[in-house]
Every structure is written in structure tokens, then in C-alpha cells.
Design an enzyme around this catalytic site. Structure first.
Site, PDB file in Angstrom:
ATOM      1  N   TYR A 139      -7.986  -3.763  -1.880  1.00  0.00           N
ATOM      2  CA  TYR A 139      -7.803  -2.733  -1.021  1.00  0.00           C
ATOM      3  C   TYR A 139      -8.990  -2.716  -0.263  1.00  0.00           C
ATOM      4  CZ  TYR A 139      -7.277   1.948   1.214  1.00  0.00           C
ATOM      5  OH  TYR A 139      -7.452   2.956   1.983  1.00  0.00           O
ATOM      6  N   ASN A 172      -6.961  -4.445   5.744  1.00  0.00           N
ATOM      7  CA  ASN A 172      -7.570  -3.565   6.929  1.00  0.00           C
ATOM      8  C   ASN A 172      -8.208  -4.257   8.051  1.00  0.00           C
ATOM      9  OD1 ASN A 172      -7.006  -0.782   6.485  1.00  0.00           O
ATOM     10  ND2 ASN A 172      -8.418  -0.655   4.680  1.00  0.00           N
ATOM     11  N   ASP A 176      -3.810  -4.642   1.278  1.00  0.00           N
ATOM     12  CA  ASP A 176      -4.342  -4.142   2.426  1.00  0.00           C
ATOM     13  C   ASP A 176      -5.656  -4.822   3.038  1.00  0.00           C
ATOM     14  OD1 ASP A 176      -5.051  -2.575   4.818  1.00  0.00           O
ATOM     15  OD2 ASP A 176      -4.422  -0.630   3.656  1.00  0.00           O
ATOM     16  N   ASP A 181       2.839   4.942   4.761  1.00  0.00           N
ATOM     17  CA  ASP A 181       2.462   4.398   6.157  1.00  0.00           C
ATOM     18  C   ASP A 181       2.732   2.764   6.317  1.00  0.00           C
ATOM     19  OD1 ASP A 181       0.408   4.667   4.811  1.00  0.00           O
ATOM     20  OD2 ASP A 181      -0.766   5.844   6.523  1.00  0.00           O
ATOM     21  N   HIS A 182       2.599   2.258   4.900  1.00  0.00           N
ATOM     22  CA  HIS A 182       2.740   0.521   5.027  1.00  0.00           C
ATOM     23  C   HIS A 182       3.992   0.452   4.276  1.00  0.00           C
ATOM     24  CE1 HIS A 182      -1.584  -0.383   5.294  1.00  0.00           C
ATOM     25  NE2 HIS A 182      -1.912   0.867   5.028  1.00  0.00           N
ATOM     26  N   ASN A 236       0.972  -1.180   0.000  1.00  0.00           N
ATOM     27  CA  ASN A 236      -0.034   0.014   0.086  1.00  0.00           C
ATOM     28  C   ASN A 236       0.961   1.291  -0.100  1.00  0.00           C
ATOM     29  OD1 ASN A 236      -1.470   2.184   0.933  1.00  0.00           O
ATOM     30  ND2 ASN A 236      -2.988   1.052   1.806  1.00  0.00           N
ATOM     31  N   GLU A 281      -3.746   1.888  -2.821  1.00  0.00           N
ATOM     32  CA  GLU A 281      -3.995   3.302  -2.616  1.00  0.00           C
ATOM     33  C   GLU A 281      -3.126   3.844  -3.610  1.00  0.00           C
ATOM     34  OE1 GLU A 281      -4.371   4.180   1.779  1.00  0.00           O
ATOM     35  OE2 GLU A 281      -5.130   5.484   0.882  1.00  0.00           O
TER      36      GLU A 281
END
Length: 264
Positions: free
Chosen positions: A115, A160, A158, A255-256, A7, A34
DNA sequence: ATGCCAACACAATGTTGA
């Protein structure tokens, strides 16, 4: 074959990091999430110059998924049957893309770059959307596996969802929040019940995401939410897995971090 | 040592993320 998922939190901002990672990691296939851009904004040239074919979908500045491959890319499709639409105006979001990769090295794999919707809050409509999205995708994959038990299928991206308590830095912090709720975890485990294996967990114990705020990375207060799932015929070909933790360091990091799997 | 929110659209804040 080396397969990775990442991501990137904006492909336009991160393209130099992406091409550097592909080279440094000797990556054959990269599933990206993303993108945060439309097709006409995508940095095609840089990836083409690096030797990769790319399939992507991106409707606007949100979401967006892609598959980049230097070992073949064909039979691309976007979404899955019964992909739920989001919101009152029933928007089709760019959260799933599928392609056959690896045929050039004699290892054709049906790869999904995913995602999964965030969910936002437990009582938010986005949360119900997330669960429906996961359930419908699982139904499709389960039907495929029932029809072709020997198929080499991989679902990466991802998710989540932090399936286990140890996948977040503090269960206390996540009390009452999304990503750790039992319905989300059950939705994740349903893919395992359908016959897929999460091939990273037994080989990597580190987090894959750290929030930009509150010094989460230096304090190692992260989450494990990016996974590689594999069908039985593919799982037995996995020889290793790792994350590229260095990718979270420095200015301009996503951030990933990338999750990498070695096959055969 | 990694370092105290970021990226987008849009033009000052609002949305989204997890």
C-alpha cells in the site's frame, strides 16, 4: 493458480464481500490493502473458515496490509530493509508485507502486498516520504533480483501512481495533483528498469479505482493505480489478467476493485 | 446500469483517502 490484489478500504466493513469474492473468483491467493484495523480487530475466523491462512500487519485505523492464501503461506516478513518512517515522530506504517505462497501447488512465489503512501499534495512531506519509500523498496527488490535472477517475485497492490496519461479519466483534472507527477511516474518505472514487468497492462485496459464522489463510477471517471508486477521468471507464467468490475457496484463497495492474474 | 463520499475514532467534528 489464481492470484488477486484488492484495496478493500476496511476489512471489517468488507469481510463478507471479500469471502464472497474469494469463492466467486476461485482465488488461491489474495493480497489485501487498507485493512484499517489492528491484529486483534482482524476477522481471522471468516478467512480461516474459508480455508485461507493469513499474514497481516496493522498498527492502528490507518493502512494495514495482508496476504491470504489457500496454497501455502510461509516466511512472512513485514516491511523491507530501510523502510522509511513517517512524520515528526517517525511512525512505522503498515504498508508492506511479504510471504512465500504457492508452495503447496509447486509454484512458490515471493509475494509482496503493498500500500504505497498517498503523497497528499506535491509540496506535502508525505509526497517526499512516498518517493523515498518507493526508492528504498526498489533498491531492495533490485538487489534481490541481481542476486537471484531466476526468482519468482511479485509486487502487487495499490501503487497510488497512474504511470500513463490514459490511466486517469482526465489529465486536466489531475493537473498539479499527486499520482500523475513525473517523479512518481519515474519511481514506478524504476521497478520496470529493475527487471519487473507490469503483467496487467497488456491484458486489462480498465480502471481499478473510482472515487465515491461525483458519480465517478457510473461516469467511468476512474484511475488505474492497482498493479501486479512480476519478475522475469514469473511474468512468463502469466496466462491471463482481469479486474472484477462488478465488485465496485452496489451498496458497501470498496472504491477499488480486485485485480486478478492467472498463472500457468 | 453501476447512482451523486466513506471509514475511522470518538462522541462533534477531525483525519485520511485520491
Amino acid at each position: 493458480m489464481r492470484l488477486a490484489t484488492w484495496n478493500v478500504n476496511s476489512i471489517r466493513t468488507r469481510i463478507d464481500r471479500v469471502t464472497a469474492f474469494l469463492e466467486r473468483g476461485d482465488i488461491d491467493v489474495l493480497a489485501i490493502q487498507e485493512l484499517k484495523c489492528r491484529e486483534d480487530q482482524f476477522p481471522w475466523q471468516q478467512l480461516t473458515d474459508a480455508g485461507y491462512e493469513v499474514a497481516m500487519v496493522g498498527h492502528n485505523q490507518w493502512n494495514g496490509v495482508a496476504i491470504a492464501s489457500r496454497v501455502g503461506l510461509s516466511e512472512t516478513s513485514i516491511g523491507f530493509p530501510q523502510t522509511p518512517a513517517w512524520g515528526d515522530d517517525q511512525v512505522s506504517e503498515a504498508r508492506a508485507i511479504r510471504a512465500i505462497v504457492g508452495e503447496k501447488v509447486g509454484l512458490p512465489i515471493e509475494l509482496w502486498s503493498l500500500y504505497v503512501p498517498n503523497g497528499r499534495e506535491l509540496d506535502h512531506p508525505h509526497y517526499a516520504y512516498k518517493l523515498q519509500w518507493l526508492a528504498n523498496l526498489k533498491e531492495h527488490i533490485a538487489a534481490e533480483l541481481a542476486e537471484r535472477p531466476d526468482a519468482k517475485i511479485s509486487l502487487v497492490g495499490d501503487f497510488n501512481i497512474a504511470p500513463h496519461d490514459e490511466d486517469v479519466w482526465s489529465m486536466e483534472f489531475f493537473e498539479g495533483k499527486t499520482h500523475v507527477s513525473q517523479p512518481e511516474r519515474d519511481a514506478f518505472f524504476a521497478f520496470l528498469d529493475a527487471g519487473l514487468t507490469e503483467v496487467t497492462r497488456e491484458r486489462v485496459t480498465q480502471y481499478t479505482y473510482w472515487d465515491y464522489q461525483q458519480l465517478r463510477f457510473p461516469k467511468n471517471q476512474g484511475m488505474r493505480i492497482d498493479f501486479v508486477l512480476a519478475s522475469p521468471a514469473l511474468a512468463e507464467l502469466v496466462t491471463g489478467a482481469e479486474i472484477d468490475r462488478n465488485e465496485r457496484k452496489g451498496k458497501g463497495a470498496s472504491d477499488h476493485v480486485p485485480v486478478i492474474v492467472e498463472l500457468e
